[in-house]
Write a protein that holds these residues in place. Sequence first.
Motif, short mmCIF file in Angstrom:
data_model
loop_
_atom_site.label_atom_id
_atom_site.label_comp_id
_atom_site.label_asym_id
_atom_site.label_seq_id
_atom_site.Cartn_x
_atom_site.Cartn_y
_atom_site.Cartn_z
N GLY A 150 46.02 46.79 29.54
CA GLY A 150 46.37 45.58 30.28
C GLY A 150 47.82 45.19 30.10
N ARG A 151 48.30 45.24 28.87
CA ARG A 151 49.71 44.93 28.62
C ARG A 151 50.62 45.89 29.38
NH1 ARG A 151 49.62 43.96 22.03
NH2 ARG A 151 48.94 41.78 22.08
N GLY A 152 50.24 47.16 29.38
CA GLY A 152 51.04 48.15 30.08
C GLY A 152 51.06 47.93 31.58
N TYR A 153 49.91 47.59 32.16
CA TYR A 153 49.85 47.31 33.59
C TYR A 153 50.75 46.12 33.94
CZ TYR A 153 45.56 50.21 33.67
OH TYR A 153 44.65 51.22 33.56
N GLN A 154 50.64 45.08 33.12
CA GLN A 154 51.46 43.89 33.37
C GLN A 154 52.96 44.23 33.28
OE1 GLN A 154 48.72 41.39 34.47
NE2 GLN A 154 50.35 40.18 33.57
N ALA A 155 53.34 45.00 32.26
CA ALA A 155 54.74 45.36 32.08
C ALA A 155 55.26 46.21 33.24
CB ALA A 155 54.92 46.10 30.76
N ALA A 156 54.35 46.97 33.86
CA ALA A 156 54.75 47.82 34.99
C ALA A 156 54.80 47.05 36.31
CB ALA A 156 53.78 49.00 35.11
N GLY A 157 54.52 45.75 36.27
CA GLY A 157 54.63 44.92 37.46
C GLY A 157 53.34 44.71 38.22
N HIS A 158 52.23 45.15 37.66
CA HIS A 158 50.93 44.95 38.30
C HIS A 158 50.24 43.72 37.71
CE1 HIS A 158 51.37 48.87 40.19
NE2 HIS A 158 51.67 49.37 39.00
N GLU A 159 49.19 43.27 38.36
CA GLU A 159 48.41 42.15 37.84
C GLU A 159 47.10 42.70 37.29
OE1 GLU A 159 46.44 37.85 39.13
OE2 GLU A 159 47.58 39.01 40.60
N ALA A 160 46.89 42.52 36.00
CA ALA A 160 45.67 43.00 35.36
C ALA A 160 44.75 41.82 35.08
CB ALA A 160 46.00 43.72 34.06
N VAL A 161 43.48 41.95 35.48
CA VAL A 161 42.48 40.93 35.20
C VAL A 161 41.30 41.62 34.53
CG1 VAL A 161 40.99 39.15 36.15
CG2 VAL A 161 43.20 39.62 37.23
N LEU A 162 40.88 41.08 33.40
CA LEU A 162 39.77 41.65 32.65
C LEU A 162 38.57 40.72 32.75
CD1 LEU A 162 38.57 43.73 30.66
CD2 LEU A 162 39.56 42.36 28.80
N ILE A 163 37.42 41.28 33.13
CA ILE A 163 36.17 40.53 33.23
C ILE A 163 35.23 41.03 32.14
CG2 ILE A 163 34.23 39.90 34.71
CD1 ILE A 163 36.02 40.69 37.12
N VAL A 164 34.82 40.12 31.24
CA VAL A 164 33.96 40.50 30.12
C VAL A 164 32.86 39.45 29.94
CG1 VAL A 164 35.71 41.80 28.84
CG2 VAL A 164 35.51 39.32 28.51
N PRO A 165 31.77 39.81 29.27
CA PRO A 165 30.72 38.83 28.99
C PRO A 165 31.07 37.95 27.80
CG PRO A 165 30.09 40.95 28.11
CD PRO A 165 31.40 41.16 28.81
N GLY A 166 30.53 36.75 27.79
CA GLY A 166 30.72 35.83 26.67
C GLY A 166 29.60 34.83 26.60
N ALA A 167 29.69 33.95 25.63
CA ALA A 167 28.65 32.92 25.48
C ALA A 167 28.70 31.90 26.61
CB ALA A 167 28.81 32.24 24.13
N GLU A 168 29.90 31.66 27.14
CA GLU A 168 30.05 30.70 28.23
C GLU A 168 31.20 31.13 29.13
OE1 GLU A 168 32.80 27.49 25.78
OE2 GLU A 168 30.62 27.20 25.87
N ALA A 169 31.25 30.55 30.32
CA ALA A 169 32.29 30.89 31.28
C ALA A 169 33.65 30.41 30.79
CB ALA A 169 31.97 30.27 32.64
N GLY A 170 34.68 31.19 31.11
CA GLY A 170 36.03 30.80 30.71
C GLY A 170 37.06 31.65 31.41
N GLU A 171 38.30 31.21 31.32
CA GLU A 171 39.41 31.94 31.94
C GLU A 171 40.69 31.58 31.20
OE1 GLU A 171 41.28 32.51 36.45
OE2 GLU A 171 39.15 32.00 36.16
N GLU A 172 41.47 32.59 30.83
CA GLU A 172 42.72 32.33 30.13
C GLU A 172 43.75 33.40 30.45
OE1 GLU A 172 42.75 32.72 25.88
OE2 GLU A 172 41.10 34.15 25.88
N GLU A 173 45.02 33.00 30.36
CA GLU A 173 46.12 33.93 30.52
C GLU A 173 46.48 34.50 29.15
OE1 GLU A 173 47.44 35.06 33.22
OE2 GLU A 173 46.38 33.74 34.65
N THR A 174 46.62 35.80 29.06
CA THR A 174 46.94 36.47 27.81
C THR A 174 48.01 37.52 28.06
OG1 THR A 174 45.43 38.36 27.97
CG2 THR A 174 44.47 36.25 27.25
N PRO A 175 48.60 38.11 27.01
CA PRO A 175 49.58 39.17 27.22
C PRO A 175 49.04 40.38 27.97
CG PRO A 175 49.77 38.30 25.00
CD PRO A 175 48.55 37.68 25.60
N GLN A 176 47.73 40.59 27.94
CA GLN A 176 47.15 41.71 28.69
C GLN A 176 46.74 41.31 30.11
OE1 GLN A 176 43.07 43.06 27.93
NE2 GLN A 176 42.90 41.51 26.32
#
Length: 374
Positions: free
Chosen positions: A25-51
């Motif tokens: 994800g970090r590499g995709y972002q650095a190359a100018g692309h938009e990376a979005v990761l979808i994972v399971p969790g205890a509750e719904a959420g969304e955050e911006e991270t380095p990846q």
Amino acid sequence: MLIARVANFVHATSGGLRTALRELGRGYQAAGHEAVLIVPGAEAGEEETPQGRVITVPGPAVPGLGGYRVLLNHGAVRAVLRRLRPDRIEVHDRSTLRWLGGWARENGVRSMMVSHESLDGLLRLFGPGGPAGPWAADRLNARTVAAFDTVVCTTGWAQREFLRLGAAPVRVPLGVALDRFSPASRDAALRTALAGSAPVLLLHCGRLSAEKEPRLSLDTLATLRAEGVDAVLAVAGDGPLRADLSAAAERRRLPARFLGHVRDPRGLLATADVVLAPGPIETFGLSALEALASGTPAVVRSVSALPEVVGPAGVAAGPDGFPAAVRELLARPAGERRAAARTQAEGFPWSKAVEGFLDVHAGVAALPGGSAAR
């Protein structure tokens, strides 16, 4: 392009998959692309991270797997994907997320499945055995090949179960953070705390679960000590077998230090003399590669993909050969074996892995049978 990545079995203390997702994800972002990761969790959420953006969709925990969760609410995942309108979809679980290949095709999105596990191996360990195992693996793998525009494997070993189907999986090795994992992290004080005056410090680094066969590391320690090698074993990792392994070490009076999950393993990896990687179905082995980058050679299972990753910097062996393999590495001059380990790791920078994955995303074409054209 916007690359939607979807994965199961990821949480705060998980290992190789979490690392791979983060670095890609970090590499995709650095190359100018938009990376979005979808994972399971205890509750719904969304955050911006380095990846890139990480979107959490509620998913149930799988009993007995130490908190790992899965995305079972297909409707919720579809809703996220419709909102994102990705240009590419990259899937990291070919068991419960295979349906995303069909979603991608219906919506005109090019798709990639990344194979992180060996179905041959899993069925060999936990399946019916005999010819039924390969037959079942072939059927499931054929469905994966048909569902996605391409399949990516990280080693030649991992490719084999697809190649026998006549498929054309693309090989893209993963990488290691060479600036983060370094021989410079060697820590004399840590060594004394773990090994005391013992001249040999072994390290098992990984999840303590059946498919990793961590008991072999204890058996290796026992054999070496019976042969007169004054060795101590540090065990970094957690999992369902931890209590049993700890009890077995105590019962056998083995000097094994169970450290649990180690958030920053750099000091451990650089301080050990030899890392043990007994897992028989590893398709890449990030922790072993991180050990090499730290200047520490590894003994790995000959039936896994790790021999092609560690190369001459390690020794591959069967279960009975692990003690002799440790002695073989220890017989090499320390400076020589540590330099060889680092040199081998330098062939696997994350930048090369990111470039390879992006090349596949750029060249994927939907062909009959799900083959990849590049």
